[in-house]
Design a protein around this motif. Structure first.
Motif, short mmCIF file in Angstrom:
data_model
loop_
_atom_site.label_atom_id
_atom_site.label_comp_id
_atom_site.label_asym_id
_atom_site.label_seq_id
_atom_site.Cartn_x
_atom_site.Cartn_y
_atom_site.Cartn_z
N ALA A 1 0.83 -1.21 0.00
CA ALA A 1 0.00 0.00 0.00
C ALA A 1 0.86 1.26 0.00
O ALA A 1 0.57 2.23 -0.70
CB ALA A 1 -0.93 -0.01 1.22
N ALA A 2 1.94 1.24 0.79
CA ALA A 2 2.83 2.40 0.83
C ALA A 2 3.52 2.60 -0.52
O ALA A 2 3.71 3.73 -0.97
CB ALA A 2 3.88 2.22 1.93
N ALA A 3 3.89 1.50 -1.18
CA ALA A 3 4.50 1.61 -2.50
C ALA A 3 3.53 2.22 -3.50
O ALA A 3 3.90 3.08 -4.31
CB ALA A 3 4.97 0.24 -2.98
N LEU A 4 2.26 1.79 -3.45
CA LEU A 4 1.25 2.37 -4.35
C LEU A 4 1.11 3.87 -4.10
O LEU A 4 1.03 4.67 -5.04
CB LEU A 4 -0.09 1.68 -4.14
CG LEU A 4 -0.21 0.22 -4.62
CD1 LEU A 4 -1.52 -0.37 -4.16
CD2 LEU A 4 -0.11 0.16 -6.14
N ARG B 1 11.23 1.01 -7.01
CA ARG B 1 10.34 0.64 -5.90
C ARG B 1 9.44 -0.53 -6.31
O ARG B 1 9.24 -1.47 -5.54
CB ARG B 1 9.49 1.85 -5.49
CG ARG B 1 8.48 1.54 -4.39
CD ARG B 1 7.87 2.81 -3.85
NE ARG B 1 8.82 3.49 -3.00
CZ ARG B 1 8.93 3.25 -1.70
NH1 ARG B 1 8.19 2.33 -1.12
NH2 ARG B 1 9.80 3.92 -0.97
N ALA B 2 8.90 -0.48 -7.53
CA ALA B 2 8.06 -1.59 -7.99
C ALA B 2 8.85 -2.87 -8.12
O ALA B 2 8.39 -3.95 -7.73
CB ALA B 2 7.42 -1.21 -9.34
N ALA B 3 10.07 -2.77 -8.65
CA ALA B 3 10.89 -3.97 -8.84
C ALA B 3 11.27 -4.62 -7.52
O ALA B 3 11.33 -5.85 -7.41
CB ALA B 3 12.15 -3.62 -9.64
N ALA C 1 1.73 0.74 -12.91
CA ALA C 1 2.50 -0.09 -11.98
C ALA C 1 1.66 -1.28 -11.57
O ALA C 1 0.48 -1.13 -11.19
CB ALA C 1 2.91 0.72 -10.76
N THR C 2 2.22 -2.46 -11.63
CA THR C 2 1.55 -3.69 -11.21
C THR C 2 2.39 -4.35 -10.12
O THR C 2 3.55 -4.67 -10.35
CB THR C 2 1.38 -4.66 -12.37
OG1 THR C 2 0.64 -4.01 -13.42
CG2 THR C 2 0.59 -5.90 -11.93
#
Length: 381
Positions: free
Chosen positions: A289-292, A350-352, A373-374
């Motif tokens: 959630a924080a990454a999103l 961050r996504a990776a 972003a997925t």
């Protein structure tokens, strides 16, 4: 003073070769072939009075192809160049003739000092440049040239070296900035994880204390405490699985990442920002959630900062079969930036780190921009 000079000299000597050297491509081969044709035309047609023109052309054609490896093996280029020049001088001495004349096309030899300063490791650059300067200096001195021409020729060589060193320094700075961005994203993600893990460990400790307190008189309560410990431990392991090491920064993690994400919506000055978040995302891991929230925040900030004539930014978060997807779209036309920013690099990193992926690009030529972003749901609980 001497110590400082020695330190600078050692740092230059020990410089590693830049990691961004690429092998020769089609343009490089076309360039070398084109220069070879020009040299042939010059020797055969344009300068028939050039001393030993065919010998000069032969020497030029021998070292010219080494420009194809000027990035990956610049020492080979300067070594072959020096060997050819030496061989031409020896031939002229043996035949008691005048030294071969210089083709105007040989101006491409300035790529050699540039390549040494740009691509060679430190010690190779120093030795290679000394060799090239020795050859070029000998040529300038041996020829009957005005002093202005000798000074001008020396200045051109120095300028080629300075340009190569400048481009190398800029490339090193850009690489360092990219590393700083990646490191910063790792540190921020690690802090998010630290806060989450600390919460879980506190819950485990409280449950363990409660279980010990009632174990003697209420075995059922102790079993419930063990079950809670098992659940919290599982969640903790799921969170820590995404980070290799823990680093600390001064940035605070968002307490309510999805609520903060919804708070990006605005209708005041600037583009209108709308946010739509599916209702079935309350079970997301705090790390995901924080990454999103952070990716959405950066994407919206990029649209506000760089997109031309942008009127709206749309943020959409939805659950997918294999993860959760964030899509940020704007209607801007092109960008006001230089393209050297690191926002996309940070979002991608961050996504990776969470096992996800991020894509960014124009919806159509110069119209609209979309960040997708997925992230996986492995951290969901």
């Amino acid at each position: 003073m001497l110590a400082q000079i020695r330190s600078v000299a050692l740092s230059v000597w020990r410089l590693p070769a830049p990691p961004d050297a690429r092998p020769a491509g089609r343009l490089d081969h076309a360039f070398v072939a084109g220069v070879a044709v020009l040299a042939l035309i010059e020797a055969a047609v344009l300068r028939p009075d050039l001393p030993l023109r065919w010998l000069s052309l032969a020497g030029f054609v021998v070292w010219l192809p080494t420009l194809l490896v000027r990035r990956t093996r610049p020492m080979l280029t300067v070594t072959v160049f020096g060997a050819v020049i030496l061989a031409l001088l020896v031939v002229s001495r043996v035949t008691d003739g005048a030294p071969p004349g210089d083709l105007n096309t040989a101006i491409v030899a300035l790529l050699i000092p540039y390549s040494l300063a740009r691509w060679a490791r430190g010690q190779d650059a120093v030795l290679g440049l000394l060799l090239f300067l020795l050859i070029a200096g000998g040529s300038l001195v041996s020829q009957d040239l005005p002093a202005a021409d000798r000074i001008g020729g020396t200045a051109v060589i120095v300028a080629a070296v300075a340009l190569g060193a400048t481009v190398r320094a800029r490339s090193m700075l850009h690489t360092r900035q990219l590393d700083d961005v990646r490191r910063g994203e790792r540190e921020r993600l690690a802090r998010d994880l630290h806060d989450t893990v600390a919460h879980h460990l506190t819950a485990i400790a409280i449950s363990a204390q409660a279980g010990l307190a009632v174990a003697g008189r209420d075995p059922a309560a102790a079993t419930d405490a063990l079950r809670r410990i098992d659940e919290e431990a599982t969640r903790t392991l799921a969170e820590t699985r995404t980070v290799l090491r823990l680093l600390r920064t001064d940035e605070e993690a968002p307490d309510r990442p999805l609520s903060d994400l919804r708070g990006l919506a605005s209708g005041g000055p600037g583009p209108v920002v709308t946010v739509a978040v599916d209702d079935d995302l309350d079970d997301l891991s705090p790390t995901v959630a924080a990454a999103l929230q952070r990716i959405a925040q950066e994407a919206v900030a990029n649209s506000r900062r760089h997109a031309r004539d942008v009127t709206f930014v749309q943020v959409r978060v939805s659950r997918e079969e294999d993860g959760v997807q964030l899509v940020v779209t704007d209607d801007g036309r092109g960008s006001t930036g230089s393209g050297d920013g690191f926002g996309i690099v940070g979002m991608t990193e961050r996504a990776a780190l969470l096992g996800g992926r991020l894509e960014a690009g124009s919806l159509a030529p110069l119209v609209g921009w979309q960040v997708t972003a997925t992230l996986p749901l492995e951290e969901a609980r």
